[in-house]
Design a protein around this motif. Structure first.
Motif, PDB file in Angstrom:
ATOM      1  N   HIS A  14      36.692  38.676  -9.769  1.00 24.35           N
ATOM      2  CA  HIS A  14      37.339  39.025 -11.040  1.00 24.35           C
ATOM      3  C   HIS A  14      38.315  37.918 -11.444  1.00 24.35           C
ATOM      4  O   HIS A  14      38.774  37.138 -10.601  1.00 24.35           O
ATOM      5  CB  HIS A  14      38.029  40.385 -10.930  1.00 24.35           C
ATOM      6  CG  HIS A  14      39.008  40.471  -9.796  1.00 24.35           C
ATOM      7  ND1 HIS A  14      40.298  40.015  -9.901  1.00 24.35           N
ATOM      8  CD2 HIS A  14      38.866  40.943  -8.535  1.00 24.35           C
ATOM      9  CE1 HIS A  14      40.922  40.212  -8.755  1.00 24.35           C
ATOM     10  NE2 HIS A  14      40.083  40.769  -7.907  1.00 24.35           N
ATOM     11  N   PRO A  15      38.645  37.824 -12.719  1.00 26.65           N
ATOM     12  CA  PRO A  15      39.490  36.727 -13.208  1.00 26.65           C
ATOM     13  C   PRO A  15      40.869  36.627 -12.543  1.00 26.65           C
ATOM     14  O   PRO A  15      41.417  35.535 -12.466  1.00 26.65           O
ATOM     15  CB  PRO A  15      39.641  37.031 -14.703  1.00 26.65           C
ATOM     16  CG  PRO A  15      38.440  37.828 -15.049  1.00 26.65           C
ATOM     17  CD  PRO A  15      38.130  38.649 -13.821  1.00 26.65           C
ATOM     18  N   ALA A  16      41.409  37.721 -12.038  1.00 26.17           N
ATOM     19  CA  ALA A  16      42.738  37.676 -11.425  1.00 26.17           C
ATOM     20  C   ALA A  16      42.692  37.296  -9.947  1.00 26.17           C
ATOM     21  O   ALA A  16      43.734  37.198  -9.305  1.00 26.17           O
ATOM     22  CB  ALA A  16      43.433  39.031 -11.585  1.00 26.17           C
ATOM     23  N   GLY A  17      41.510  37.073  -9.398  1.00 26.69           N
ATOM     24  CA  GLY A  17      41.388  36.847  -7.966  1.00 26.69           C
ATOM     25  C   GLY A  17      41.202  35.401  -7.562  1.00 26.69           C
ATOM     26  O   GLY A  17      40.995  34.516  -8.383  1.00 26.69           O
ATOM     27  N   TYR A  18      41.284  35.183  -6.278  1.00 28.81           N
ATOM     28  CA  TYR A  18      40.972  33.907  -5.642  1.00 28.81           C
ATOM     29  C   TYR A  18      41.772  32.739  -6.208  1.00 28.81           C
ATOM     30  O   TYR A  18      41.251  31.641  -6.356  1.00 28.81           O
ATOM     31  CB  TYR A  18      39.459  33.649  -5.679  1.00 28.81           C
ATOM     32  CG  TYR A  18      38.724  34.717  -4.920  1.00 28.81           C
ATOM     33  CD1 TYR A  18      38.551  34.612  -3.553  1.00 28.81           C
ATOM     34  CD2 TYR A  18      38.258  35.858  -5.566  1.00 28.81           C
ATOM     35  CE1 TYR A  18      37.908  35.619  -2.847  1.00 28.81           C
ATOM     36  CE2 TYR A  18      37.624  36.863  -4.859  1.00 28.81           C
ATOM     37  CZ  TYR A  18      37.451  36.739  -3.507  1.00 28.81           C
ATOM     38  OH  TYR A  18      36.826  37.739  -2.808  1.00 28.81           O
ATOM     39  N   ARG A  19      43.018  33.011  -6.532  1.00 34.15           N
ATOM     40  CA  ARG A  19      43.955  31.978  -7.000  1.00 34.15           C
ATOM     41  C   ARG A  19      43.336  31.094  -8.087  1.00 34.15           C
ATOM     42  O   ARG A  19      43.436  29.868  -8.050  1.00 34.15           O
ATOM     43  CB  ARG A  19      44.440  31.142  -5.834  1.00 34.15           C
ATOM     44  CG  ARG A  19      45.213  31.963  -4.823  1.00 34.15           C
ATOM     45  CD  ARG A  19      45.772  31.112  -3.708  1.00 34.15           C
ATOM     46  NE  ARG A  19      46.605  31.930  -2.868  1.00 34.15           N
ATOM     47  CZ  ARG A  19      46.384  32.125  -1.577  1.00 34.15           C
ATOM     48  NH1 ARG A  19      45.365  31.556  -0.983  1.00 34.15           N
ATOM     49  NH2 ARG A  19      47.200  32.889  -0.888  1.00 34.15           N
ATOM     50  N   GLY A  20      42.663  31.740  -9.022  1.00 36.97           N
ATOM     51  CA  GLY A  20      42.055  31.015 -10.131  1.00 36.97           C
ATOM     52  C   GLY A  20      40.692  30.419  -9.820  1.00 36.97           C
ATOM     53  O   GLY A  20      40.113  29.731 -10.663  1.00 36.97           O
ATOM     54  N   GLY A  21      40.152  30.675  -8.638  1.00 33.69           N
ATOM     55  CA  GLY A  21      38.882  30.075  -8.233  1.00 33.69           C
ATOM     56  C   GLY A  21      37.670  30.978  -8.378  1.00 33.69           C
ATOM     57  O   GLY A  21      36.598  30.658  -7.862  1.00 33.69           O
ATOM     58  N   SER A  22      37.813  32.095  -9.079  1.00 30.89           N
ATOM     59  CA  SER A  22      36.705  33.044  -9.181  1.00 30.89           C
ATOM     60  C   SER A  22      35.455  32.426  -9.819  1.00 30.89           C
ATOM     61  O   SER A  22      34.344  32.649  -9.351  1.00 30.89           O
ATOM     62  CB  SER A  22      37.132  34.283  -9.963  1.00 30.89           C
ATOM     63  OG  SER A  22      38.086  35.004  -9.224  1.00 30.89           O
ATOM     64  N   GLN A  23      35.640  31.670 -10.887  1.00 34.30           N
ATOM     65  CA  GLN A  23      34.486  31.071 -11.567  1.00 34.30           C
ATOM     66  C   GLN A  23      33.743  30.102 -10.640  1.00 34.30           C
ATOM     67  O   GLN A  23      32.523  30.082 -10.605  1.00 34.30           O
ATOM     68  CB  GLN A  23      34.905  30.358 -12.859  1.00 34.30           C
ATOM     69  CG  GLN A  23      33.734  29.859 -13.686  1.00 34.30           C
ATOM     70  CD  GLN A  23      32.775  30.970 -14.105  1.00 34.30           C
ATOM     71  OE1 GLN A  23      33.193  32.049 -14.512  1.00 34.30           O
ATOM     72  NE2 GLN A  23      31.484  30.711 -13.992  1.00 34.30           N
ATOM     73  N   ALA A  24      34.490  29.314  -9.877  1.00 38.58           N
ATOM     74  CA  ALA A  24      33.866  28.387  -8.929  1.00 38.58           C
ATOM     75  C   ALA A  24      33.054  29.147  -7.877  1.00 38.58           C
ATOM     76  O   ALA A  24      31.971  28.706  -7.481  1.00 38.58           O
ATOM     77  CB  ALA A  24      34.923  27.510  -8.273  1.00 38.58           C
ATOM     78  N   LEU A  25      33.564  30.283  -7.430  1.00 33.34           N
ATOM     79  CA  LEU A  25      32.826  31.079  -6.443  1.00 33.34           C
ATOM     80  C   LEU A  25      31.590  31.724  -7.063  1.00 33.34           C
ATOM     81  O   LEU A  25      30.538  31.791  -6.417  1.00 33.34           O
ATOM     82  CB  LEU A  25      33.737  32.127  -5.807  1.00 33.34           C
ATOM     83  CG  LEU A  25      34.753  31.542  -4.831  1.00 33.34           C
ATOM     84  CD1 LEU A  25      35.834  32.549  -4.486  1.00 33.34           C
ATOM     85  CD2 LEU A  25      34.066  31.031  -3.575  1.00 33.34           C
ATOM     86  N   LEU A  26      31.691  32.180  -8.300  1.00 30.89           N
ATOM     87  CA  LEU A  26      30.498  32.694  -8.983  1.00 30.89           C
ATOM     88  C   LEU A  26      29.417  31.623  -9.035  1.00 30.89           C
ATOM     89  O   LEU A  26      28.243  31.900  -8.775  1.00 30.89           O
ATOM     90  CB  LEU A  26      30.843  33.155 -10.400  1.00 30.89           C
ATOM     91  CG  LEU A  26      31.572  34.481 -10.517  1.00 30.89           C
ATOM     92  CD1 LEU A  26      32.128  34.667 -11.930  1.00 30.89           C
ATOM     93  CD2 LEU A  26      30.649  35.631 -10.147  1.00 30.89           C
ATOM     94  N   GLU A  27      29.814  30.405  -9.339  1.00 32.95           N
ATOM     95  CA  GLU A  27      28.859  29.293  -9.394  1.00 32.95           C
ATOM     96  C   GLU A  27      28.317  28.964  -8.013  1.00 32.95           C
ATOM     97  O   GLU A  27      27.122  28.700  -7.849  1.00 32.95           O
ATOM     98  CB  GLU A  27      29.515  28.075 -10.036  1.00 32.95           C
ATOM     99  CG  GLU A  27      29.819  28.288 -11.514  1.00 32.95           C
ATOM    100  CD  GLU A  27      30.724  27.225 -12.111  1.00 32.95           C
ATOM    101  OE1 GLU A  27      30.964  26.175 -11.465  1.00 32.95           O
ATOM    102  OE2 GLU A  27      31.200  27.450 -13.249  1.00 32.95           O
TER     103      GLU A  27
END
Length: 174
Positions: free
Chosen positions: A120-133
């Protein structure tokens, strides 16, 4: 055993909300991850969710992301049983952190949830999009350790081992 009605009384955020939390809690209890819903005094590592005395603990009065249940449960799932039973907000090694992330991806897919619930957007210290990828393909960080620990199979080894590849899991607890 925590019931769906008890889960619904907590304060779940989107993406996923109450429906995702109910699916996740049922799954976690089915595989042997202990859950507790109880008020928590003081700070928690994640909003509304932490690990305490070998269980994922949910504070019903705090906003929480349902995907964080999977991440915290992943920490319990990938440690040895003797560490799991007494774990409370423990320091994890980098390999275990990556493996907990991969575990949470496999669990989300098993539960039929989109990865955006976990990342989710509030997670992973701003790295959520990178993890989705990173998990858009057949691999991702942590998958090699899940494979080495006999919990899943890397896609390149699955056929050789006679198993389904990640995100399929051979077992959910190390």
């Amino acid at each position: 055993m925590i019931t769906p009605a008890e889960v619904a009384q907590c304060r779940w955020l989107e993406p996923g909300g109450t429906a995702a939390a109910q699916v996740i809690c049922a799954f976690l209890q089915e595989i042997g991850i202990a859950l507790r819903i109880e008020p928590v005094e003081g700070d928690m590592f994640l909003p509304g969710i932490d690990v305490h005395q070998g269980a994922v603990r949910i504070d019903p009065a705090r906003d929480a992301h349902p995907g964080d249940l999977l991440h915290e449960a992943g920490h319990l799932a990938v440690v040895e049983a003797e560490r799991r039973t007494a774990a409370s907000a423990f320091e994890v090694e980098p390999g275990e952190e990556m493996t907990a992330i991969a575990w949470s991806v496999a669990a989300a897919k098993h539960c039929g949830l989109p990865l955006e619930v976990v990342f989710h957007p509030a997670g992973y210290r701003g790295g959520s999009q990178a993890l989705l990828e990173a998990f858009a393909g057949p691999m991702g960080p942590g998958v090699p350790l899940l494979s080495a620990w006999g919990m899943s199979a890397e896609p390149s080894r699955a056929a050789e081992w006679g198993r389904e590849p990640f995100p399929a899991m051979t077992r959910w607890l190390r």
